[in-house]
Design an enzyme around this catalytic site. Structure first.
Site, PDB file in Angstrom:
ATOM      1  N   HIS A   1      -8.381  -1.129   5.969  1.00 53.54           N
ATOM      2  CA  HIS A   1      -8.702  -2.670   6.407  1.00 53.54           C
ATOM      3  C   HIS A   1      -9.187  -3.614   5.436  1.00 53.54           C
ATOM      4  O   HIS A   1     -10.053  -3.275   4.585  1.00 53.54           O
ATOM      5  CB  HIS A   1      -9.764  -2.318   7.606  1.00 53.54           C
ATOM      6  CG  HIS A   1     -10.205  -3.898   8.157  1.00 53.54           C
ATOM      7  ND1 HIS A   1      -9.334  -4.329   9.111  1.00 53.54           N
ATOM      8  CD2 HIS A   1     -11.142  -4.685   7.999  1.00 53.54           C
ATOM      9  CE1 HIS A   1     -10.021  -5.484   9.702  1.00 53.54           C
ATOM     10  NE2 HIS A   1     -11.086  -5.904   8.803  1.00 53.54           N
TER      11      HIS A   1
ATOM     12  N   GLU B   1     -12.558   2.987  18.604  1.00 54.41           N
ATOM     13  CA  GLU B   1     -13.123   1.730  18.605  1.00 54.41           C
ATOM     14  C   GLU B   1     -12.613   1.010  17.424  1.00 54.41           C
ATOM     15  O   GLU B   1     -12.629   1.568  16.177  1.00 54.41           O
ATOM     16  CB  GLU B   1     -14.654   1.253  18.350  1.00 54.41           C
ATOM     17  CG  GLU B   1     -15.522   2.058  19.597  1.00 54.41           C
ATOM     18  CD  GLU B   1     -16.855   2.842  19.064  1.00 54.41           C
ATOM     19  OE1 GLU B   1     -17.824   2.415  19.449  1.00 54.41           O
ATOM     20  OE2 GLU B   1     -16.376   3.775  18.572  1.00 54.41           O
TER      21      GLU B   1
ATOM     22  N   ASP C   1     -11.496  -0.602  14.054  1.00 46.13           N
ATOM     23  CA  ASP C   1     -12.124  -0.852  12.696  1.00 46.13           C
ATOM     24  C   ASP C   1     -13.398  -0.620  12.609  1.00 46.13           C
ATOM     25  O   ASP C   1     -14.363  -0.930  11.857  1.00 46.13           O
ATOM     26  CB  ASP C   1     -12.088  -2.579  12.468  1.00 46.13           C
ATOM     27  CG  ASP C   1     -10.505  -3.136  12.281  1.00 46.13           C
ATOM     28  OD1 ASP C   1      -9.869  -2.312  11.953  1.00 46.13           O
ATOM     29  OD2 ASP C   1     -10.361  -4.179  12.783  1.00 46.13           O
TER      30      ASP C   1
ATOM     31  N   MET D   1       1.021  -2.749  12.384  1.00 43.04           N
ATOM     32  CA  MET D   1       0.444  -3.987  12.977  1.00 43.04           C
ATOM     33  C   MET D   1       0.488  -3.690  14.557  1.00 43.04           C
ATOM     34  O   MET D   1       0.379  -4.772  15.310  1.00 43.04           O
ATOM     35  CB  MET D   1       0.972  -5.254  12.720  1.00 43.04           C
ATOM     36  CG  MET D   1       0.826  -5.361  11.187  1.00 43.04           C
ATOM     37  SD  MET D   1      -0.813  -5.651  10.773  1.00 43.04           S
ATOM     38  CE  MET D   1      -1.523  -7.112  11.343  1.00 43.04           C
ATOM     39  N   ARG D   2       0.366  -2.562  15.208  1.00 50.02           N
ATOM     40  CA  ARG D   2       0.478  -2.108  16.583  1.00 50.02           C
ATOM     41  C   ARG D   2      -0.966  -1.424  16.826  1.00 50.02           C
ATOM     42  O   ARG D   2      -1.539  -0.617  16.263  1.00 50.02           O
ATOM     43  CB  ARG D   2       1.396  -1.412  16.837  1.00 50.02           C
ATOM     44  CG  ARG D   2       2.983  -1.820  16.897  1.00 50.02           C
ATOM     45  CD  ARG D   2       3.235  -2.919  17.583  1.00 50.02           C
ATOM     46  NE  ARG D   2       3.442  -2.477  19.006  1.00 50.02           N
ATOM     47  CZ  ARG D   2       3.774  -3.065  19.977  1.00 50.02           C
ATOM     48  NH1 ARG D   2       3.841  -4.467  19.855  1.00 50.02           N
ATOM     49  NH2 ARG D   2       3.855  -2.536  21.229  1.00 50.02           N
ATOM     50  N   ILE D   3      -1.489  -1.804  17.932  1.00 48.84           N
ATOM     51  CA  ILE D   3      -2.812  -1.274  18.304  1.00 48.84           C
ATOM     52  C   ILE D   3      -2.224   0.185  19.147  1.00 48.84           C
ATOM     53  O   ILE D   3      -1.531   0.202  19.698  1.00 48.84           O
ATOM     54  CB  ILE D   3      -3.702  -1.857  19.436  1.00 48.84           C
ATOM     55  CG1 ILE D   3      -4.226  -3.157  18.858  1.00 48.84           C
ATOM     56  CG2 ILE D   3      -4.543  -0.975  20.056  1.00 48.84           C
ATOM     57  CD1 ILE D   3      -4.938  -4.138  19.788  1.00 48.84           C
TER      58      ILE D   3
ATOM     59  N   ASN E   1       0.846  -1.183   0.184  1.00 48.84           N
ATOM     60  CA  ASN E   1       0.029  -0.042   0.075  1.00 48.84           C
ATOM     61  C   ASN E   1       0.888   1.279   0.053  1.00 48.84           C
ATOM     62  O   ASN E   1       0.683   2.210  -0.637  1.00 48.84           O
ATOM     63  CB  ASN E   1      -0.779   0.030   1.352  1.00 48.84           C
ATOM     64  CG  ASN E   1      -2.140  -0.869   0.899  1.00 48.84           C
ATOM     65  OD1 ASN E   1      -3.131  -0.330   0.141  1.00 48.84           O
ATOM     66  ND2 ASN E   1      -2.255  -1.948   1.545  1.00 48.84           N
TER      67      ASN E   1
HETATM   68  C1  GRF Z   1      -3.197  -4.733   3.918  1.00 46.84           C
HETATM   69  O1  GRF Z   1      -4.100  -5.863   3.793  1.00 46.84           O
HETATM   70  C2  GRF Z   1      -4.072  -3.721   4.568  1.00 46.84           C
HETATM   71  O2  GRF Z   1      -5.364  -3.803   4.390  1.00 46.84           O
HETATM   72  C3  GRF Z   1      -3.710  -4.282   6.151  1.00 46.84           C
HETATM   73  O3  GRF Z   1      -2.562  -4.624   6.318  1.00 46.84           O
HETATM   74  C4  GRF Z   1      -2.082  -4.898   5.145  1.00 46.84           C
HETATM   75  C5  GRF Z   1      -0.923  -4.175   4.543  1.00 46.84           C
HETATM   76  O4  GRF Z   1      -0.148  -4.920   3.403  1.00 46.84           O
HETATM   77  N1  GRF Z   1      -4.167  -3.098   6.932  1.00 46.84           N
HETATM   78  P1  GRF Z   1       0.973  -3.986   2.839  1.00 46.84           P
HETATM   79  O5  GRF Z   1       2.267  -3.956   3.758  1.00 46.84           O
HETATM   80  O6  GRF Z   1       0.484  -2.720   2.684  1.00 46.84           O
HETATM   81  O7  GRF Z   1       1.392  -4.682   1.508  1.00 46.84           O
END
Ligand code: GRF
Length: 213
Positions: A109, A143, A145, A90-92, A14
């Protein structure tokens, strides 16, 4: 010129789509920094490829979650971003972080929210037997997502899909809706009214991949 900080933890696909969009569409925006909590994140290479500076805040190097959270907030604030983009972070986030960047913090998401919040969304979609799946770009609220939805992209689910094939299809749509949502933000076109996001002037906020198995 608006400033953006992007937070990542891994692959960075992304991130790449956003940096490519900035170049292709000549966005007048300063992507000031990529911040990652993982020193090995592949996205670091992508940021470097595009000449974007990277800050590594390895969460494992901190004694406590509170200490890491405080540092992450301080570091992100130091760049004075108009927008903070979570791209596979990937951290809250701490409540303080979410509060400080309210209405200028967005996430993608990998599901059509409010279906399948949390992790392992592609496996969950296959198990549930849904025929459409997809991705959602939303403002982040306390909250998880559940924040106001900016854009959604739908993809078909085929009977022979695996988690991997479905993930690939969803990623394709992620890579178009996330840059689109960011562009709207940069243009000042996003308005939150009664918890819902409106694009002004009005534009379609749903997208779909062509149905080709
Ligand atoms: C994607 O699936 C996004 O929707 C989720 O984490 C993933 C990240 O993928 N939040 P990348 O690191 O952007 O390839």
């Amino acid at each position: 010129m608006k400033k953006i900080v992007i937070l990542i933890s891994g692959r960075g696909s992304n991130l790449r789509s956003i940096l490519q969009a900035q170049l292709l569409k000549a966005w007048e925006v300063d992507i000031a920094q990529v911040i990652t909590n993982r020193p090995q994140a592949h996205g670091i290479e992508i940021a470097k490829e595009f000449g974007v500076p990277v800050t590594i805040l390895d969460h494992q190097a901190y004694y406590s979650r509170q200490e890491f959270d405080a540092q992450l907030l301080k570091k992100t604030q130091s760049f004075k971003p108009d927008l903070v983009v979570l791209a596979g972070f990937m951290r809250i986030l701490s409540p303080e972080f979410v509060h400080f960047f309210q209405h200028r913090l967005i996430n993608i998401h990998p599901s059509l929210l409010p279906s399948f919040p949390g992790l392992n969304t592609h496996a969950a979609a296959i198990t549930a037997g849904v025929k459409w799946h997809g991705a959602t770009v939303h403002f982040v609220t306390q909250e998880m997502d559940l924040g106001p939805i900016i854009a959604q992209g739908a993809v078909p689910v085929f009977s022979n899909d695996t988690e991997a094939t479905l993930e690939q299809r969803v990623l394709q749509i992620e890579h178009s809706i996330y840059p689109q949502a960011i562009e709207w933000f940069i243009q000042g076109r996003l308005h939150i009214e009664q918890g819902n996001v409106r694009v002004d002037p009005a534009q379609q906020q749903f997208f779909q991949l062509p149905i080709t198995p």
